[in-house]
Design an enzyme around this catalytic site. Structure first.
Site, PDB file in Angstrom:
ATOM      1  N   ASP A   1      -2.767   5.527   2.549  1.00 13.99           N
ATOM      2  CA  ASP A   1      -1.597   6.148   3.162  1.00 13.99           C
ATOM      3  C   ASP A   1      -1.739   7.669   3.032  1.00 13.99           C
ATOM      4  O   ASP A   1      -1.822   8.184   1.923  1.00 13.99           O
ATOM      5  CB  ASP A   1      -0.348   5.671   2.417  1.00 13.99           C
ATOM      6  CG  ASP A   1       0.908   6.396   2.873  1.00 13.99           C
ATOM      7  OD1 ASP A   1       0.873   7.094   3.910  1.00 13.99           O
ATOM      8  OD2 ASP A   1       1.934   6.250   2.166  1.00 13.99           O
TER       9      ASP A   1
ATOM     10  N   HIS B   1       1.254   2.665   3.719  1.00 16.33           N
ATOM     11  CA  HIS B   1       2.590   3.167   3.418  1.00 16.33           C
ATOM     12  C   HIS B   1       3.544   2.031   2.999  1.00 16.33           C
ATOM     13  O   HIS B   1       3.771   1.094   3.767  1.00 16.33           O
ATOM     14  CB  HIS B   1       3.090   3.834   4.695  1.00 16.33           C
ATOM     15  CG  HIS B   1       4.123   4.883   4.479  1.00 16.33           C
ATOM     16  ND1 HIS B   1       3.951   5.958   3.638  1.00 16.33           N
ATOM     17  CD2 HIS B   1       5.353   5.041   5.021  1.00 16.33           C
ATOM     18  CE1 HIS B   1       5.022   6.720   3.681  1.00 16.33           C
ATOM     19  NE2 HIS B   1       5.886   6.189   4.503  1.00 16.33           N
TER      20      HIS B   1
ATOM     21  N   SER C   1       9.074   5.840   0.955  1.00 18.14           N
ATOM     22  CA  SER C   1       8.873   7.021   1.763  1.00 18.14           C
ATOM     23  C   SER C   1       9.952   8.068   1.440  1.00 18.14           C
ATOM     24  O   SER C   1      10.208   8.292   0.273  1.00 18.14           O
ATOM     25  CB  SER C   1       8.891   6.631   3.242  1.00 18.14           C
ATOM     26  OG  SER C   1       8.245   7.617   3.981  1.00 18.14           O
TER      27      SER C   1
END
Ligand SMILES: *[C@@H]1O[C@H](CO)[C@@H](O)[C@H](O)[C@H]1NC(C)=O
Ligand SMILES: *[C@@H]1O[C@H](CO)[C@@H](O)[C@H](O)[C@H]1NC(C)=O
Ligand SMILES: *[C@@H]1O[C@H](CO)[C@@H](O)[C@H](O)[C@H]1NC(C)=O
Ligand SMILES: *[C@@H]1O[C@H](CO)[C@@H](O)[C@H](O)[C@H]1NC(C)=O
Length: 459
Positions: free
Chosen positions: A403, A428, A172
């Site tokens: 995601d 994710h 991320s």
């Protein structure tokens, strides 16, 4: 509903692969840690502290602070590489030192030393005595990358690792940092694994949201003032984001971190939404109730003023200091990433336009924040790092196609030495989590592809 949960919904943090994605009101996160799934049979190593500069870009400024880090040397053998897990916009969870692909699958194979550095201003890494705006000016991805560089140089020297190759990992926002670290400091990091990384900063992130219909009044903590446009925006946004949150984290096996509610999946929501004979209104209310119950919240608090008030808290003791105030600041000064209802094809109505998010920056941090200033900050971030045009070698970009953040990721090979892996049907950061019995075959293959690349790069 508590502030942090609301914020997670509100901002849909790109991140928190590296920390608990859901904070709970007024309670220590540790208090909710369940027994890790697939526990590593080993407790995480103790925290350590590194003396770090406050401002890397002003040589006359000698102030320092203590940054938290962790080291696991159980897999290390002389000659092995150093694996660096980059912390993000939440506390660095020490469970990652003993669980997850990097330490369980890759480190033993390559005899790697595993280290993780917490991001400045998150977790226990407090560079300043408070979170006033004049303190937050030391919070930026550039300062964070410089922290990583200083740390990297020090650990190499102090541990006699001058010849060791460093490989950066992150998911991320830290996934982006992992690629940017390689880009900015190529002599310090040999290769990077960049998972679910939003590589393009974007003011208005009109992510696709796949659920139909939305109505109001969901176990609200206080009656909503329907004439208050911001509360109405906050309500719509909160519910839309809560559903987006389920999609983002769908089946990602992050229960080992103590995450709550990981058994609520897209399927759970869809089966509620598609129950025959129930109105969309009722279905949304049911989904909302399920989420509130899961997070042990009595009611849904959508007061915009309360959100802003809490985000304005400048003390490290405030609830927003768990990350909400800091990350919101980074969205206002670097990334945008505002998930808005401006895309006309999405189903949540037009109640949380971009203006809602940019005005929140001004309401929380001061009137110098305007849509124009935020747009130019976002543009600068892309000038600084290159956006999709980043020039790097030996970086692998891994994404999951359900995601929403993969829309801002690099999902096609950048060049012959920087491939992209797009995993069908995963969410994710799925590739980073420990093995689970229900892992999709393509997820298992992706993890092995990363291992092959590491073999190639480290040979
Ligand atoms: C590394 O950092 C520590 C402070 O955390 C300092 O005491 C030490 O001198 C540094 N070592 C090197 C080689 O820079
Ligand atoms: C999720 O797990 C919890 C705890 O095991 C359980 O109480 C809850 O009913 C489950 N929820 C769903 C939607 O399966
Ligand atoms: C929120 O605060 C603003 C500015 O202080 C005020 O004008 C507005 O009435 C408040 N709204 C609610 C619903 O309390
Ligand atoms: C990438 O480069 C192309 C061609 O120079 C340019 O048109 C585009 O705006 C750049 N994209 C980003 C995100 O920087």
């Amino acid at each position: 509903m508590d502030l942090m949960l609301r914020l997670v919904y509100l901002l849909l943090l790109p991140g928190f692969c590296i920390s608990l994605p859901f904070f709970l009101h007024g309670r220590p996160k540790g208090g909710f840690l369940g027994l890790p799934v697939g526990s590593a049979n080993r407790s995480p190593p103790p925290e350590k502290w590194f003396t770090q500069k406050l401002d890397h870009f002003t040589s006359s400024d000698h102030r320092t602070w203590s940054q938290r880090f962790f080291i696991n040397d159980e897999h290390y053998k002389p000659g092995g590489p150093v694996f660096l897990m980059i912390g993000g916009e939440g506390a660095a969870n020490p469970e990652w030192m003993v669980q997850g692909q990097w330490v369980q699958n890759y480190a033993p194979q390559f005899n790697a030393l595993c280290v993780m550095l917490e991001h400045r201003f998150y977790g226990k890494s407090h560079p300043t005595k408070d979170l006033k705006v004049e303190s937050l000016r030391y919070l930026s991805s550039e300062q964070a990358l410089a922290d990583l560089a200083a740390f990297r140089v020090n650990i190499s020297e102090s541990r006699g690792l001058a010849d060791a190759k460093w490989i950066a990992f992150g998911g991320s926002y830290p996934g982006a940092l992992s690629a940017w670290f390689r880009y900015k400091y190529p002599h310090l990091v040999y290769a990077s694994v960049s998972s679910s990384a939003p590589m393009l900063a974007q003011l208005n992130f009109k992510g696709p949201k796949k659920v139909a219909g939305l109505e109001k009044y969901f176990r609200l903590c206080e009656p909503i003032d329907a004439s208050d446009a911001k509360d109405v925006s906050n309500l719509h946004d909160t519910i839309a984001q809560s559903i987006a949150g389920v999609i983002q984290y769908n089946r990602d096996n992050r229960a080992f971190e103590g995450a709550v509610g990981t058994n609520i999946t897209i399927e759970t929501i869809c089966s509620i939404m598609t129950t025959k004979g129930s109105k969309p209104f009722e279905s949304y209310a049911k989904v909302n109730s399920l989420l509130l119950d899961t997070y042990k919240e009595k009611c849904l608090d959508v007061s915009y003023n309360k959100t802003v008030q809490e985000l304005r808290e400048e003390s490290w003791k405030s609830e927003a200091s768990e990350g909400g105030r800091q990350w919101t600041y980074q969205t206002c000064t670097e990334f945008g990433f505002y998930q808005t209802s401006d895309l006309t094809t999405q189903p949540f109505g037009q109640h949380f336009p971009l203006k809602f998010s940019t005005e929140q920056c001004a309401d929380v941090y001061g009137t110098e924040f305007t849509q124009t200033s935020i747009q130019s900050a976002v543009d600068w971030t892309n000038s600084e790092y290159g956006g999709y045009n980043i020039t790097v070698t030996r970086v692998v970009f891994v994404n999951g196609d359900i995601d929403p953040w993969h829309a801002l990721g690099i999902t096609r090979d950048l060049n012959a030495h920087s491939p992209a892996i797009l995993i069908k049907g995963t969410a994710h950061c799925a590739n980073m989590y420990p093995d689970a019995p229900n892992d999709l075959p393509q997820l298992i293959r992706a993890r092995e592809s990363v291992k092959k690349l590491l073999t190639l790069w480290l040979s």
